[in-house]
Design a protein around this motif. Structure first.
Motif, short mmCIF file in Angstrom:
data_model
loop_
_atom_site.label_atom_id
_atom_site.label_comp_id
_atom_site.label_asym_id
_atom_site.label_seq_id
_atom_site.Cartn_x
_atom_site.Cartn_y
_atom_site.Cartn_z
N LEU A 89 -5.99 14.98 -3.99
CA LEU A 89 -5.84 13.61 -3.51
C LEU A 89 -6.94 13.23 -2.53
O LEU A 89 -7.23 12.05 -2.32
CB LEU A 89 -4.48 13.41 -2.84
CG LEU A 89 -3.27 13.25 -3.75
CD1 LEU A 89 -2.00 13.12 -2.92
CD2 LEU A 89 -3.42 12.03 -4.66
N TYR A 90 -7.56 14.23 -1.92
CA TYR A 90 -8.54 13.97 -0.87
C TYR A 90 -9.91 13.58 -1.41
O TYR A 90 -10.74 13.08 -0.66
CB TYR A 90 -8.71 15.21 0.02
CG TYR A 90 -7.47 15.64 0.74
CD1 TYR A 90 -6.94 14.86 1.76
CD2 TYR A 90 -6.81 16.82 0.42
CE1 TYR A 90 -5.80 15.24 2.44
CE2 TYR A 90 -5.67 17.22 1.09
CZ TYR A 90 -5.17 16.43 2.10
OH TYR A 90 -4.03 16.82 2.78
N VAL A 101 -10.43 -0.14 3.00
CA VAL A 101 -11.65 0.45 3.52
C VAL A 101 -12.29 -0.45 4.57
O VAL A 101 -12.66 0.00 5.67
CB VAL A 101 -12.66 0.72 2.37
CG1 VAL A 101 -14.03 1.11 2.94
CG2 VAL A 101 -12.14 1.82 1.46
N ASN A 102 -12.41 -1.72 4.26
CA ASN A 102 -13.02 -2.66 5.20
C ASN A 102 -12.20 -2.78 6.48
O ASN A 102 -12.77 -2.89 7.58
CB ASN A 102 -13.18 -4.03 4.55
CG ASN A 102 -14.26 -4.03 3.49
OD1 ASN A 102 -15.29 -3.38 3.64
ND2 ASN A 102 -14.05 -4.75 2.39
N MET A 103 -10.88 -2.73 6.36
CA MET A 103 -10.02 -2.79 7.54
C MET A 103 -10.24 -1.57 8.42
O MET A 103 -10.35 -1.68 9.65
CB MET A 103 -8.55 -2.91 7.11
CG MET A 103 -7.56 -3.01 8.27
SD MET A 103 -6.97 -1.39 8.86
CE MET A 103 -5.97 -0.88 7.47
N LEU A 104 -10.33 -0.40 7.80
CA LEU A 104 -10.51 0.83 8.57
C LEU A 104 -11.89 0.88 9.22
O LEU A 104 -12.04 1.39 10.34
CB LEU A 104 -10.30 2.03 7.65
CG LEU A 104 -8.86 2.25 7.18
CD1 LEU A 104 -8.81 3.23 6.02
CD2 LEU A 104 -7.99 2.74 8.33
N VAL A 105 -12.90 0.38 8.52
CA VAL A 105 -14.24 0.31 9.11
C VAL A 105 -14.19 -0.47 10.43
O VAL A 105 -14.81 -0.08 11.43
CB VAL A 105 -15.24 -0.33 8.13
CG1 VAL A 105 -16.52 -0.75 8.85
CG2 VAL A 105 -15.56 0.62 6.99
N ALA A 112 -10.68 9.81 9.46
CA ALA A 112 -10.67 10.02 8.01
C ALA A 112 -9.29 10.44 7.50
O ALA A 112 -9.12 10.71 6.31
CB ALA A 112 -11.69 11.06 7.61
N ILE A 113 -8.31 10.49 8.40
CA ILE A 113 -6.94 10.83 7.99
C ILE A 113 -6.25 9.54 7.58
O ILE A 113 -5.48 8.93 8.34
CB ILE A 113 -6.19 11.55 9.12
CG1 ILE A 113 -6.99 12.76 9.61
CG2 ILE A 113 -4.81 12.01 8.64
CD1 ILE A 113 -6.38 13.45 10.81
N VAL A 114 -6.58 9.09 6.40
CA VAL A 114 -6.12 7.79 5.91
C VAL A 114 -5.64 7.95 4.47
O VAL A 114 -5.70 9.03 3.88
CB VAL A 114 -7.26 6.75 5.98
CG1 VAL A 114 -7.69 6.53 7.42
CG2 VAL A 114 -8.46 7.19 5.13
N SER A 115 -5.17 6.85 3.89
CA SER A 115 -4.67 6.87 2.51
C SER A 115 -5.74 7.37 1.55
O SER A 115 -6.93 7.10 1.73
CB SER A 115 -4.23 5.47 2.10
OG SER A 115 -3.23 4.98 2.95
N ALA A 118 -8.51 5.15 0.15
CA ALA A 118 -9.46 4.53 1.08
C ALA A 118 -10.41 5.57 1.66
O ALA A 118 -11.04 5.34 2.69
CB ALA A 118 -8.70 3.81 2.20
N LYS A 119 -10.51 6.71 1.00
CA LYS A 119 -11.35 7.79 1.50
C LYS A 119 -12.00 8.51 0.33
O LYS A 119 -11.86 8.11 -0.82
CB LYS A 119 -10.53 8.77 2.35
CG LYS A 119 -9.47 9.51 1.55
CD LYS A 119 -8.56 10.35 2.45
CE LYS A 119 -9.31 11.42 3.21
NZ LYS A 119 -8.41 12.27 4.01
#
Length: 335
Positions: A89-90, A101-105, A112-115, A118-119
């Motif tokens: 999954l990673y 992705v844009n929200m996390l940016v 990097a511990i995200v869904s 989005a990684k």
């Protein structure tokens, strides 16, 4: 790649020969190559961080592609404790959630511990290849921070995956278990699942096979770089190697499933040979621009889908029966 008709061999090859050879000559080398490619990607990203130029961005793109093409064949071995721990999954969950992705940016670029969508390689591809990608790095420092976080996370996860495989050495070298969880059963099921994923996820979904003939190239494996054809070619080469044992993907010769089948069912062996030969022609005929081919529901891609389904049935139904393999429930069953 043309095969000659299956011939009976004097030396008997057994399932343990296959598991040991595949483990030592395919699985371990593939994962070590993936680790090295990610190191190259990290180095390119570090160089880019000190010189936000198009030249350095193109270097990162080159190393991203090398990482992507070294990763995709390892997915055939998403089996056993690797699968139980959701390790894959990673790495490359597609399609990527670009909004996330844009929200996390903008909110948490060092994390990097995200869904999973989005990684990984898919999110990195989006950052590198989207419109005005260089401007986004030059005008928003968080974009580079997120790229660095994702790249470093991939390297860590790849090393963890490799350690898990190294710890599996006894099981896959000895192949002593008699339950359906045995190493041979796991490997053949991985090959069957990998073939189905190639058919449905990497060809069928973007072609519209699951959406009433509404194609969407953004559902493909690598839409932003438009390199999905290269991924399909690599996946096919891995399948062919596991069947034939030949020297593909810069790997040495190994024991192939063909050697196990040829003394049991010559006709089926020849049918699978023919299926691989046809698929090689299909893939060679594909246009480089698969994004447009998917959107146009190009007949060449439809032909590939049909012939992948033929191989899938031959492996899942016929080969598994001949080799006494218990077929597991598919990840795609019920989808």
């Amino acid at each position: 790649m043309a095969f000659t008709a299956c011939q009976k061999e004097e030396t008997a090859i057994n399932s343990t020969d296959f598991t040991q050879s595949t483990y030592q000559s395919v699985i371990l080398p593939l994962h070590k190559t993936f680790i090295q490619k990610l190191k190259n990607l990290q180095s390119a990203v570090n160089a880019f961080s000190t010189d936000l130029s198009m030249e350095k961005l193109n270097n990162v793109k080159t190393e991203w592609e090398g990482s992507y093409l070294s990763y995709t064949p390892t997915k055939a071995f998403n089996i056993d404790n690797i699968k139980d721990n959701y390790s894959h999954l990673y790495f490359q969950k597609f399609p990527v959630d670009t909004q996330k992705v844009n929200m996390l940016v903008n909110t948490d670029p060092n994390n990097a511990i995200v869904s999973s969508n989005a990684k990984g390689l898919a999110a990195i591809e989006y950052l590198l290849y989207r419109n005005a990608a260089l401007d986004s790095f030059q005008n928003n420092a968080n974009t580079l921070l997120y790229l660095q976080a994702l790249t470093n996370d991939l390297a860590i996860k790849a090393n963890e995956l490799n350690v898990m495989w190294e710890d599996n050495d006894s099981k896959y070298i000895q192949n002593k278990e008699i339950s359906s969880d045995n190493a041979f059963n796991q490997l053949v099921n991985g090959i069957i699942q990998f073939t189905e994923n190639l058919k449905m996820l990497k060809v069928g979904n973007p072609l519209g096979k699951q959406s009433l003939d509404n194609p969407n190239h953004l559902l493909s494996q690598a839409p932003y770089s438009n390199t999905s054809k290269k991924g399909i070619q690599t996946d096919f080469q891995l399948l062919y190697k596991l069947w034939s044992g030949g020297k593909f993907l810069k790997l040495e010769e190994s024991v192939g499933l063909r050697e196990l089948l040829q003394n049991k069912n010559k006709e089926l062996c020849n049918n699978i040979d023919e299926a691989f030969n046809q698929l090689e022609k299909d893939i060679q005929a594909l246009p480089t621009d698969l994004n447009t081919a998917f959107e146009n529901m190009d007949e060449r891609v439809n032909k590939l889908y049909t012939d992948l389904n033929n191989l899938y049935i031959l492996l899942k139904v016929d080969l598994s029966a001949q080799l006494d393999v218990t077929v597991f429930i598919s990840d795609l069953d019920g989808d």
